[in-house]
Scaffold this motif. Structure first.
Motif, PDB file in Angstrom:
ATOM      1  N   ALA A 194       0.833  -1.197   0.000  1.00 15.33           N
ATOM      2  CA  ALA A 194       0.000   0.000   0.000  1.00 15.33           C
ATOM      3  C   ALA A 194       0.867   1.246   0.000  1.00 15.33           C
ATOM      4  N   THR A 195       0.474   2.206  -0.807  1.00 13.75           N
ATOM      5  CA  THR A 195       1.185   3.473  -0.844  1.00 13.75           C
ATOM      6  C   THR A 195       0.819   4.285   0.390  1.00 13.75           C
ATOM      7  N   VAL A 209      -5.438   7.942   8.593  1.00 13.83           N
ATOM      8  CA  VAL A 209      -5.244   7.475   7.220  1.00 13.83           C
ATOM      9  C   VAL A 209      -4.105   6.459   7.166  1.00 13.83           C
ATOM     10  N   GLN A 210      -3.094   6.679   7.992  1.00 13.65           N
ATOM     11  CA  GLN A 210      -1.995   5.720   8.069  1.00 13.65           C
ATOM     12  C   GLN A 210      -2.508   4.349   8.515  1.00 13.65           C
ATOM     13  N   LYS A 211      -3.472   4.332   9.424  1.00  9.22           N
ATOM     14  CA  LYS A 211      -4.066   3.072   9.875  1.00  9.22           C
ATOM     15  C   LYS A 211      -4.767   2.353   8.718  1.00  9.22           C
ATOM     16  N   VAL A 212      -5.434   3.119   7.870  1.00 10.89           N
ATOM     17  CA  VAL A 212      -6.099   2.527   6.708  1.00 10.89           C
ATOM     18  C   VAL A 212      -5.056   1.970   5.737  1.00 10.89           C
ATOM     19  N   ALA A 213      -3.951   2.698   5.567  1.00 13.57           N
ATOM     20  CA  ALA A 213      -2.877   2.204   4.701  1.00 13.57           C
ATOM     21  C   ALA A 213      -2.337   0.881   5.214  1.00 13.57           C
ATOM     22  N   GLU A 214      -2.210   0.767   6.525  1.00 12.99           N
ATOM     23  CA  GLU A 214      -1.737  -0.487   7.122  1.00 12.99           C
ATOM     24  C   GLU A 214      -2.741  -1.619   6.890  1.00 12.99           C
ATOM     25  N   LEU A 215      -4.040  -1.282   6.898  1.00 16.86           N
ATOM     26  CA  LEU A 215      -5.069  -2.280   6.632  1.00 16.86           C
ATOM     27  C   LEU A 215      -4.922  -2.828   5.213  1.00 16.86           C
ATOM     28  N   TYR A 216      -4.719  -1.948   4.252  1.00 16.64           N
ATOM     29  CA  TYR A 216      -4.537  -2.389   2.864  1.00 16.64           C
ATOM     30  C   TYR A 216      -3.268  -3.228   2.721  1.00 16.64           C
ATOM     31  N   GLY A 244      -2.639  -2.808  -2.877  1.00 16.35           N
ATOM     32  CA  GLY A 244      -2.070  -1.481  -3.052  1.00 16.35           C
ATOM     33  C   GLY A 244      -3.158  -0.427  -3.134  1.00 16.35           C
ATOM     34  N   ALA A 245      -2.845   0.775  -2.695  1.00 15.94           N
ATOM     35  CA  ALA A 245      -3.819   1.859  -2.751  1.00 15.94           C
ATOM     36  C   ALA A 245      -3.104   3.186  -2.588  1.00 15.94           C
ATOM     37  N   LYS A 246      -3.699   4.233  -3.149  1.00 18.45           N
ATOM     38  CA  LYS A 246      -3.255   5.603  -2.936  1.00 18.45           C
ATOM     39  C   LYS A 246      -4.367   6.336  -2.204  1.00 18.45           C
ATOM     40  N   PHE A 247      -3.972   7.239  -1.323  1.00 19.86           N
ATOM     41  CA  PHE A 247      -4.943   7.921  -0.475  1.00 19.86           C
ATOM     42  C   PHE A 247      -4.821   9.426  -0.642  1.00 19.86           C
ATOM     43  N   LEU A 258     -12.006  10.837   2.944  1.00 24.55           N
ATOM     44  CA  LEU A 258     -10.847  10.021   2.580  1.00 24.55           C
ATOM     45  C   LEU A 258     -11.138   9.366   1.231  1.00 24.55           C
ATOM     46  N   VAL A 259     -10.336   9.718   0.229  1.00 21.50           N
ATOM     47  CA  VAL A 259     -10.532   9.192  -1.121  1.00 21.50           C
ATOM     48  C   VAL A 259      -9.457   8.135  -1.373  1.00 21.50           C
ATOM     49  N   ILE A 260      -9.906   6.941  -1.742  1.00 27.07           N
ATOM     50  CA  ILE A 260      -9.002   5.807  -1.929  1.00 27.07           C
ATOM     51  C   ILE A 260      -8.987   5.406  -3.401  1.00 27.07           C
ATOM     52  N   GLU A 261      -7.787   5.271  -3.936  1.00 25.62           N
ATOM     53  CA  GLU A 261      -7.612   4.770  -5.307  1.00 25.62           C
ATOM     54  C   GLU A 261      -6.921   3.410  -5.213  1.00 25.62           C
ATOM     55  N   GLU A 262      -7.725   2.365  -5.341  1.00 29.74           N
ATOM     56  CA  GLU A 262      -7.174   1.014  -5.205  1.00 29.74           C
ATOM     57  C   GLU A 262      -6.409   0.623  -6.464  1.00 29.74           C
ATOM     58  N   GLN A 263      -5.365  -0.160  -6.264  1.00 28.22           N
ATOM     59  CA  GLN A 263      -4.514  -0.601  -7.366  1.00 28.22           C
ATOM     60  C   GLN A 263      -4.720  -2.088  -7.600  1.00 28.22           C
ATOM     61  N   GLU A 264      -4.846  -2.453  -8.864  1.00 22.34           N
ATOM     62  CA  GLU A 264      -4.994  -3.856  -9.209  1.00 22.34           C
ATOM     63  C   GLU A 264      -3.671  -4.571  -8.986  1.00 22.34           C
ATOM     64  N   PRO A 265      -3.699  -5.793  -8.409  1.00 23.16           N
ATOM     65  CA  PRO A 265      -2.458  -6.552  -8.258  1.00 23.16           C
ATOM     66  C   PRO A 265      -1.893  -6.916  -9.611  1.00 23.16           C
ATOM     67  N   SER A 266      -0.587  -6.887  -9.730  1.00 17.31           N
ATOM     68  CA  SER A 266       0.057  -7.194 -11.009  1.00 17.31           C
ATOM     69  C   SER A 266       0.322  -8.684 -11.103  1.00 17.31           C
TER      70      SER A 266
END
Length: 208
Positions: free
Chosen positions: A25-26, A84-91, A97-100, A115-123
């Protein structure tokens, strides 16, 4: 008798498979404040609105549970960032992966927080290297000479080995035995002596 087609070696069953790699996660955040001037980072504010947007893979309820504050709590801009850092840790814990990004609206001593989340597809992992045949071995054939079995099969050193190709050659060996009116059980077994993508293919033959 139908030949047995169990491939007892590590890797060949993965020829047609792919694996997913986790994407960390970003943790960098961007923020936008809907006010001419934002309050100090440690200024107390009453949380009036708390919303999460953009999440699909992780339910909003799980994200809200990870945040250490709720509507009506007294917060600061620093504690909002820490949440928001806690949410990043959850991802990250879920290998996603995600950008916040944060959007904040300040009205007197209150804050509306989005809080706007942009989820990333796994590669997808790159396709594994094909298995290359180093040698073909026949064992257990006492009634049919090896030369006849070699002539009936198609895999040769340097060829790419697949489960389908090995099964086809096992079927060809069975036909040779049928021609001689002999029963047979055939088990292709591939090994990787050098632990790389080169294999030795052994046809274990049990004559009936």
């Amino acid at each position: 008798m139908k030949p047995t087609s169990r491939f007892a070696f590590a890797g060949l069953a993965l020829v047609a498979g792919t694996a997913l790699l986790p994407v960390s996660a970003t943790t960098g955040f961007t923020g936008a404040a809907f006010a001419a001037s934002a309050p100090a980072p440690d200024a107390p504010l009453k949380l009036k609105v708390l919303k999460v947007q953009g999440n699909k893979a992780i339910p909003t309820a799980d994200i809200m549970a990870a945040l250490p504050y709720h509507v009506g709590d007294t917060v600061t801009r620093e504690t909002l960032d820490a949440g928001v850092q806690k949410v990043a840790e959850l991802y990250k814990a879920k290998n996603m992966g995600a950008k916040f990004s944060e959007k904040e609206r300040f009205v007197k001593n209150t804050v509306q927080f989005y809080l706007v989340i942009e989820e990333q597809e796994p590669s997808a992992a790159p396709a594994p290297a094909p298995f290359v045949l180093d040698k073909v071995v026949f064992t257990g054939n006492r009634k049919v000479p090896t030369s006849e079995l070699e002539a009936a099969t198609s895999l040769r050193p340097g060829a790419t080995v697949t489960a389908a190709a090995a099964s086809a050659d096992a079927a060809a060996i069975q036909k040779v035995y049928q021609k001689h009116n002999l029963g047979v059980q055939i088990q292709p077994v591939a090994t990787q002596p050098n632990h790389d993508n080169h294999v030795v293919l052994t046809y274990q033959i049990t004559e009936k």
